[in-house]
Structure formats: C-alpha cells, structure tokens
Design a protein around this motif. Sequence first.
Motif, PDB file in Angstrom:
ATOM      1  N   LYS A 108       0.814  -1.224   0.000  1.00  0.00           N
ATOM      2  CA  LYS A 108       0.000   0.000   0.000  1.00  0.00           C
ATOM      3  C   LYS A 108       0.846   1.273   0.000  1.00  0.00           C
ATOM      4  CE  LYS A 108      -4.027  -2.156   2.210  1.00  0.00           C
ATOM      5  NZ  LYS A 108      -3.538  -3.537   2.057  1.00  0.00           N
ATOM      6  N   LEU A 109       1.939   1.268  -0.767  1.00  0.00           N
ATOM      7  CA  LEU A 109       2.713   2.489  -0.937  1.00  0.00           C
ATOM      8  C   LEU A 109       1.919   3.467  -1.790  1.00  0.00           C
ATOM      9  CD1 LEU A 109       5.027   0.539  -0.001  1.00  0.00           C
ATOM     10  CD2 LEU A 109       6.542   1.864  -1.503  1.00  0.00           C
ATOM     11  N   SER A 110       2.103   4.752  -1.526  1.00  0.00           N
ATOM     12  CA  SER A 110       1.448   5.754  -2.364  1.00  0.00           C
ATOM     13  C   SER A 110       2.014   5.672  -3.771  1.00  0.00           C
ATOM     14  CB  SER A 110       1.662   7.160  -1.782  1.00  0.00           C
ATOM     15  OG  SER A 110       3.029   7.530  -1.890  1.00  0.00           O
ATOM     16  N   ASP A 111       1.265   6.168  -4.744  1.00  0.00           N
ATOM     17  CA  ASP A 111       1.693   6.066  -6.140  1.00  0.00           C
ATOM     18  C   ASP A 111       3.045   6.731  -6.373  1.00  0.00           C
ATOM     19  OD1 ASP A 111      -0.587   4.658  -7.002  1.00  0.00           O
ATOM     20  OD2 ASP A 111      -1.737   6.514  -7.134  1.00  0.00           O
ATOM     21  N   GLY A 112       3.237   7.899  -5.793  1.00  0.00           N
ATOM     22  CA  GLY A 112       4.491   8.620  -5.982  1.00  0.00           C
ATOM     23  C   GLY A 112       5.688   7.869  -5.417  1.00  0.00           C
ATOM     24  N   VAL A 113       5.539   7.342  -4.204  1.00  0.00           N
ATOM     25  CA  VAL A 113       6.640   6.593  -3.578  1.00  0.00           C
ATOM     26  C   VAL A 113       6.905   5.310  -4.356  1.00  0.00           C
ATOM     27  CG1 VAL A 113       7.381   5.369  -1.498  1.00  0.00           C
ATOM     28  CG2 VAL A 113       6.204   7.571  -1.297  1.00  0.00           C
ATOM     29  N   ARG A 114       5.829   4.634  -4.779  1.00  0.00           N
ATOM     30  CA  ARG A 114       6.008   3.377  -5.524  1.00  0.00           C
ATOM     31  C   ARG A 114       6.804   3.602  -6.810  1.00  0.00           C
ATOM     32  NH1 ARG A 114       1.234   2.657  -7.395  1.00  0.00           N
ATOM     33  NH2 ARG A 114       1.794   3.062  -9.580  1.00  0.00           N
ATOM     34  N   ILE A 115       6.453   4.642  -7.553  1.00  0.00           N
ATOM     35  CA  ILE A 115       7.142   4.914  -8.818  1.00  0.00           C
ATOM     36  C   ILE A 115       8.591   5.299  -8.556  1.00  0.00           C
ATOM     37  CG2 ILE A 115       7.191   6.408 -10.855  1.00  0.00           C
ATOM     38  CD1 ILE A 115       4.109   6.641 -10.525  1.00  0.00           C
ATOM     39  N   ALA A 116       8.819   6.109  -7.523  1.00  0.00           N
ATOM     40  CA  ALA A 116      10.188   6.520  -7.190  1.00  0.00           C
ATOM     41  C   ALA A 116      11.038   5.312  -6.802  1.00  0.00           C
ATOM     42  CB  ALA A 116      10.166   7.543  -6.060  1.00  0.00           C
ATOM     43  N   VAL A 117      10.474   4.405  -6.014  1.00  0.00           N
ATOM     44  CA  VAL A 117      11.217   3.212  -5.595  1.00  0.00           C
ATOM     45  C   VAL A 117      11.478   2.296  -6.794  1.00  0.00           C
ATOM     46  CG1 VAL A 117      11.095   1.126  -4.178  1.00  0.00           C
ATOM     47  CG2 VAL A 117      10.430   3.320  -3.210  1.00  0.00           C
ATOM     48  N   MET A 118      10.530   2.229  -7.722  1.00  0.00           N
ATOM     49  CA  MET A 118      10.757   1.429  -8.926  1.00  0.00           C
ATOM     50  C   MET A 118      11.923   1.993  -9.740  1.00  0.00           C
ATOM     51  SD  MET A 118       8.955  -1.307  -9.176  1.00  0.00           S
ATOM     52  CE  MET A 118       9.839  -1.611 -10.686  1.00  0.00           C
ATOM     53  N   ILE A 119      12.065   3.307  -9.769  1.00  0.00           N
ATOM     54  CA  ILE A 119      13.210   3.910 -10.470  1.00  0.00           C
ATOM     55  C   ILE A 119      14.506   3.498  -9.776  1.00  0.00           C
ATOM     56  CG2 ILE A 119      14.345   6.089 -11.036  1.00  0.00           C
ATOM     57  CD1 ILE A 119      11.565   7.338 -11.345  1.00  0.00           C
ATOM     58  N   PHE A 262      23.188   1.973   8.142  1.00  0.00           N
ATOM     59  CA  PHE A 262      22.581   3.299   8.049  1.00  0.00           C
ATOM     60  C   PHE A 262      21.071   3.193   7.863  1.00  0.00           C
ATOM     61  CE2 PHE A 262      21.353   6.954   5.290  1.00  0.00           C
ATOM     62  CZ  PHE A 262      21.477   7.949   6.251  1.00  0.00           C
ATOM     63  N   TYR A 263      20.663   2.296   6.972  1.00  0.00           N
ATOM     64  CA  TYR A 263      19.234   2.088   6.771  1.00  0.00           C
ATOM     65  C   TYR A 263      18.568   1.579   8.048  1.00  0.00           C
ATOM     66  CZ  TYR A 263      19.881   2.605   1.707  1.00  0.00           C
ATOM     67  OH  TYR A 263      20.155   3.094   0.448  1.00  0.00           O
ATOM     68  N   LEU A 292       8.769  -6.311   8.949  1.00  0.00           N
ATOM     69  CA  LEU A 292       9.458  -7.605   8.982  1.00  0.00           C
ATOM     70  C   LEU A 292      10.081  -7.946   7.634  1.00  0.00           C
ATOM     71  CD1 LEU A 292       6.947  -9.750  11.096  1.00  0.00           C
ATOM     72  CD2 LEU A 292       9.223  -8.950  11.790  1.00  0.00           C
ATOM     73  N   LEU A 293       9.372  -7.643   6.560  1.00  0.00           N
ATOM     74  CA  LEU A 293       9.913  -7.893   5.230  1.00  0.00           C
ATOM     75  C   LEU A 293      11.178  -7.066   5.007  1.00  0.00           C
ATOM     76  CD1 LEU A 293       9.783  -9.069   2.364  1.00  0.00           C
ATOM     77  CD2 LEU A 293       8.263  -7.170   1.739  1.00  0.00           C
ATOM     78  N   THR A 294      11.138  -5.794   5.381  1.00  0.00           N
ATOM     79  CA  THR A 294      12.290  -4.912   5.184  1.00  0.00           C
ATOM     80  C   THR A 294      13.481  -5.370   6.011  1.00  0.00           C
ATOM     81  OG1 THR A 294      10.764  -3.065   4.806  1.00  0.00           O
ATOM     82  CG2 THR A 294      13.073  -2.530   5.235  1.00  0.00           C
ATOM     83  N   LEU A 323      14.595   1.537   1.130  1.00  0.00           N
ATOM     84  CA  LEU A 323      14.150   2.891   0.810  1.00  0.00           C
ATOM     85  C   LEU A 323      12.639   2.967   0.655  1.00  0.00           C
ATOM     86  CD1 LEU A 323      17.041   3.871  -1.577  1.00  0.00           C
ATOM     87  CD2 LEU A 323      16.490   4.952   0.600  1.00  0.00           C
ATOM     88  N   ALA A 324      12.003   1.870   0.262  1.00  0.00           N
ATOM     89  CA  ALA A 324      10.543   1.858   0.210  1.00  0.00           C
ATOM     90  C   ALA A 324       9.981   2.122   1.604  1.00  0.00           C
ATOM     91  CB  ALA A 324      10.040   0.519  -0.320  1.00  0.00           C
ATOM     92  N   TYR A 325      10.562   1.475   2.603  1.00  0.00           N
ATOM     93  CA  TYR A 325      10.086   1.670   3.978  1.00  0.00           C
ATOM     94  C   TYR A 325      10.463   3.056   4.490  1.00  0.00           C
ATOM     95  CZ  TYR A 325       8.854   0.661   8.799  1.00  0.00           C
ATOM     96  OH  TYR A 325       8.255   0.698  10.042  1.00  0.00           O
ATOM     97  N   ILE A 326      11.693   3.486   4.224  1.00  0.00           N
ATOM     98  CA  ILE A 326      12.176   4.756   4.766  1.00  0.00           C
ATOM     99  C   ILE A 326      11.439   5.939   4.154  1.00  0.00           C
ATOM    100  CG2 ILE A 326      14.184   6.286   4.832  1.00  0.00           C
ATOM    101  CD1 ILE A 326      15.898   3.698   5.062  1.00  0.00           C
ATOM    102  N   ILE A 327      11.281   5.955   2.827  1.00  0.00           N
ATOM    103  CA  ILE A 327      10.587   7.078   2.189  1.00  0.00           C
ATOM    104  C   ILE A 327       9.128   7.123   2.629  1.00  0.00           C
ATOM    105  CG2 ILE A 327       9.850   8.069  -0.011  1.00  0.00           C
ATOM    106  CD1 ILE A 327      12.367   6.893  -1.272  1.00  0.00           C
ATOM    107  N   THR A 328       8.503   5.949   2.737  1.00  0.00           N
ATOM    108  CA  THR A 328       7.119   5.906   3.226  1.00  0.00           C
ATOM    109  C   THR A 328       7.038   6.426   4.649  1.00  0.00           C
ATOM    110  OG1 THR A 328       6.600   4.014   1.809  1.00  0.00           O
ATOM    111  CG2 THR A 328       5.145   4.406   3.684  1.00  0.00           C
ATOM    112  N   GLY A 329       7.984   6.007   5.496  1.00  0.00           N
ATOM    113  CA  GLY A 329       7.992   6.473   6.882  1.00  0.00           C
ATOM    114  C   GLY A 329       8.232   7.961   6.994  1.00  0.00           C
TER     115      GLY A 329
END
Length: 546
Positions: A108-119, A262-263, A292-294, A323-329
């Motif tokens: 359930k990542l937001s569209d913007g975060v999902r696209i950024a993480v895919m990049i 660092f992450y 848990l996945l991260t 980064l998916a978890y960190i940017i979402t957080g």
Amino acid sequence: MKSNLSISQNNWLRNSDLFIIIIFCCVPLFMSFPYRVNIFLSWEGAYRLYLGQVPYRDFGLPMGFGYWVVPAIFFKVFGPYLISLIKAQVFLNFICCLSFRGILKKLKLSDGVRIAVMIIFCLSYILPNFWPWYNNSVIIWQIVGLNFLLGFLNTEARKKYVFLFLSCFFLFVSFFTKQDGGFLGFAIAAALVLYNTIITKKWKDIFLFLLLYIIIAVLVILPFTQYSFGYWFNHGQPPHTARISISEILGELFSASQWIKFYFLLIAIIVAFKIKNNRSFLTNRNEMIFLLLTLGILAEALIFGVTSYTPPDNNIFFHSFALAYIITGLSGITLINFSKVYYFLGLTILILFWWSAGYWQYINRIAMRIFPSETVEAKNDSLPAENVINRYTYMLNLDSNYYEDESTWTTIDSLKSFQKIYLPPSTIAGIQRLKKMDVLKNNNASVLNMTELTPLDYEFGYKLETGQDHPLWDHLGVCMFNKQCDDYCNKIKNKQYDVVLFEYIPSLNNFFPFRIRDSLQVYYKKTDSFLAPRRPTNGTIEVYVK
C-alpha cells in the motif's frame, strides 16, 4: 491549481512505472556487449539442458539446476548463442520488476513513492544485471515468491491458496537455484506467515505453507535421486568446507555494511516515532509485515554478501526494499505527499543524481566526445608522459601480459554463438587459428574444453563429455572436487583427448585446477596460446595436442 496536481488523479501517471520497467528491461536488446567473466557457466549449463542432458546423470553441479531452465528455453527458441542469454535476462528482469511492483502495491505504498522506488530498483538492480547469473536469479525467483505470498496474506477469497501454492513453488525454485539466497528467502517468508498466523489465529496457514513447500521439493527432487544427486552437497567425498561462518558475518556487520547499518538506523528512528504515536503498532498487521519484510531483506543482504561474495554487489537489491520503507515512513512523519507532482519530481531528480553511476557509463561515451580528456605525448611508448600525474597515471602497469584495452575489442560475427559480443583481438585470432586445426574439423574428435570459451562446444560440434561425476564447471572446491580432478589427470595421462583447451589464470585459486595443467605439460604438447576474454584478471588459453 496546477501545483496541486496529484499522480493518483491521472491514470497514465499512476501507471508510469510500467513504462519505466519496459524501458529499463529492453535497453540490452539494442546493444552489443563485451564478453563477461563467468558467462561461460551460464552458457554451458543452458546448452547441456538444450541438448536434452539430465542434471546429476549427465553432469554434476553443487546446486539445483533452476538457474539454467529459462536460459535453456531461450536457447530452444533463439538458438544456443550468447545473445540468447541476454534475451533470457530481459525476460527475467521484466518478471522481477512486475513482481517487485506487485509487492509495493500490496504494501500500500502511495503512487508517488512506488514509482520513485521502482526507479531506484531499475537503476540499482535491473540495469547492471543484463547477463544472467545464479546470484541474481536466486533473488529474482525469491521476489516472485514473496509477491505471491503477500497476495496470500492480503486476500480472504479462496484463491488465496492458489497464491500460497505459487509462492511456495517459486520460493523453492529460488532454493533450487542457489541454496544460500533460496534458504534466506524461505526464512523471510516463513517469518511473515508465522507473524500473520499469530495475529489472525489461523494456525493452519503456517502448517499449510510448510507442507506445500515440502511437497513441491519432494516432487521436484525425487526423480533425480536415482542419479548422483548427492553431488549437490558434495556428499561422500572430502573436503567439506562451510560456506557460512558466524565470525565472517559478524566481521561483515561491524567492519563493513555501512549502507545496511545506516538504513537500519533510519528504520529504527521511524519505528520509534510510529510506536510513540500508535501504541498498537506491533499488532498492526500491515505495518508489521512491511517492517518484517524490510528487516528480513536487510539481514539477508548482510549474509548473502558473505556467502555469495562475487561479484561484490550481489546484495544490492536491499536498497530498494529499505528505501521503500524509509521514504514511506518519512512521508508520514513530514506529512509530505510524494504523489503531488512537484514533490515527486524533486524526489525523482534526487534519485537520478544519487544513482547516476547506473546510466553515466552510457552517457559518458557522448560526454567524452564533447569534453575530451587532455592528452600529452609520451617520450616512451611503454610509459605515460612524464610529469603528467593524475588519477590515471600515478601508478604504472608493468604487466607485459596485460589484456588489450577494451576499446580494441571487436565482434566475431562469423561465429553465431558469439554474435554481438565483443572479444579481445588476440582471443579472436586464437579462435581463428583453432578453426584451421584439422583435428577440430572432425566432429568425432575427443576434446576437453577447460576454458571460458564454452560456446566453442557448439561452434566446433564435438561431443560433450558426460557422466554423473562430470562437473558442469571446473573450479576446484566449488564444482569440481579431488576425485574429479584425479579422473581428469588420469585421462590426460592415458591421452584420452585429441585436443585440450586449458585456461591458465595464475591469480585465481584453481579456477581451472593447476595440477591438470601440470599433467598436460608432461603428457601433451602445447601448440598455441592466446589471451582469454577477461577484464578483471589475466588469463591465457593454451592449446594442447597429443
């Protein structure tokens, strides 16, 4: 207002990551490539399956054969050529990207975060992996399995058990590709199912997960137990050396792995903030599965970097998950909506700047023409210009056997299996001399090709040696063991082979066993030698005849 435009309001923008995936995955289809170290192994395994040979009966290998199945299928469709391996990897990369995208959507990542993480994922993991390699494929199948697992955990309909079966199947394919990454992927999945079982009180789920995995494993493995399946774990012959060490993992954790630590620090801060503002955080199923996945991926990356140490960036997949978890957080803490176009564009620009190494190698070819480096004529052709000291000239390369500069590499399109693949000029000249050897014009000649030029098996058409103890590749202590090495030495002593091609790489520890070369020098005559197509290390291909 235009400044308030959200990605989620536009269907094209919301699904733009699909176009990003297609572009990144298809780039290799329009390029030529230099011969890559270790690609010979990918070709050899796929070629033997292409010929209909059976693993553990016709050749032995210290792992499952899952890695070679897709390349072998592409050999059937496009021919047993090196470029077919590129096409196979394009397919695998596409499957991997769609699966990773599925994971991000299920989290359930937001569209913007999902696209950024895919990049980030495409730049860091997909773009560099244009050749198939088992340390990459094991992660691809793991990501596919985890995507189906999240489908099982997030679905209440009866089809959830179809997702569970598919998850177990691909997680086993991952294990049957390589043990270390495959087992770690299974451990992550088991932890997610166990947590979900505890929270939902659906105790049958964990037992069903384990049962399905075991059934699939038995059904796949059982037919091969009639052959020398124990070769997988080098059963029955010494030496037995562990590929995993607690001390090495601790050393990697405390002396290296800066990005992972660092992450972890950033994730710990985000989790502390969430717990402070939400006392029920630990029982929030979606939040905890994401966490848990991260953490599981970070732990896997740490261990995988120790057990699968070549190439050194095998575990780079962890960046995208972390980064998916960190940017979402951070989005939740700062209340920044990265689905707003101006925030998304800012984030994307920063990502492109951060991961510029992935695409700069291609842009640099154009930049060097526009801004050429200043050169100074040298007084001695063998040395750089005196008094010109910079990052490229402060050390002298005194190795007279150094490989030709890659700018001189060219293709050898007269051989189908090498088309669109760059090779050093001396390697091409050596292959051309081999083509003129009368003994190699006879398809019934007995040939031992102990080099990285395995596509010569197809080009010259000689019959491949088979047997339950015949190693798929010849790295002593990895795929070949003492028994097999002694067998080769005895065959050489008895002059069983008409021609032997042996690659001598003194800087690598028995990558091709040194004592086999010693036997060749006693019982055979060396008639030719030429440079091997290696860039990181030196190697020489030697030609021996009776």
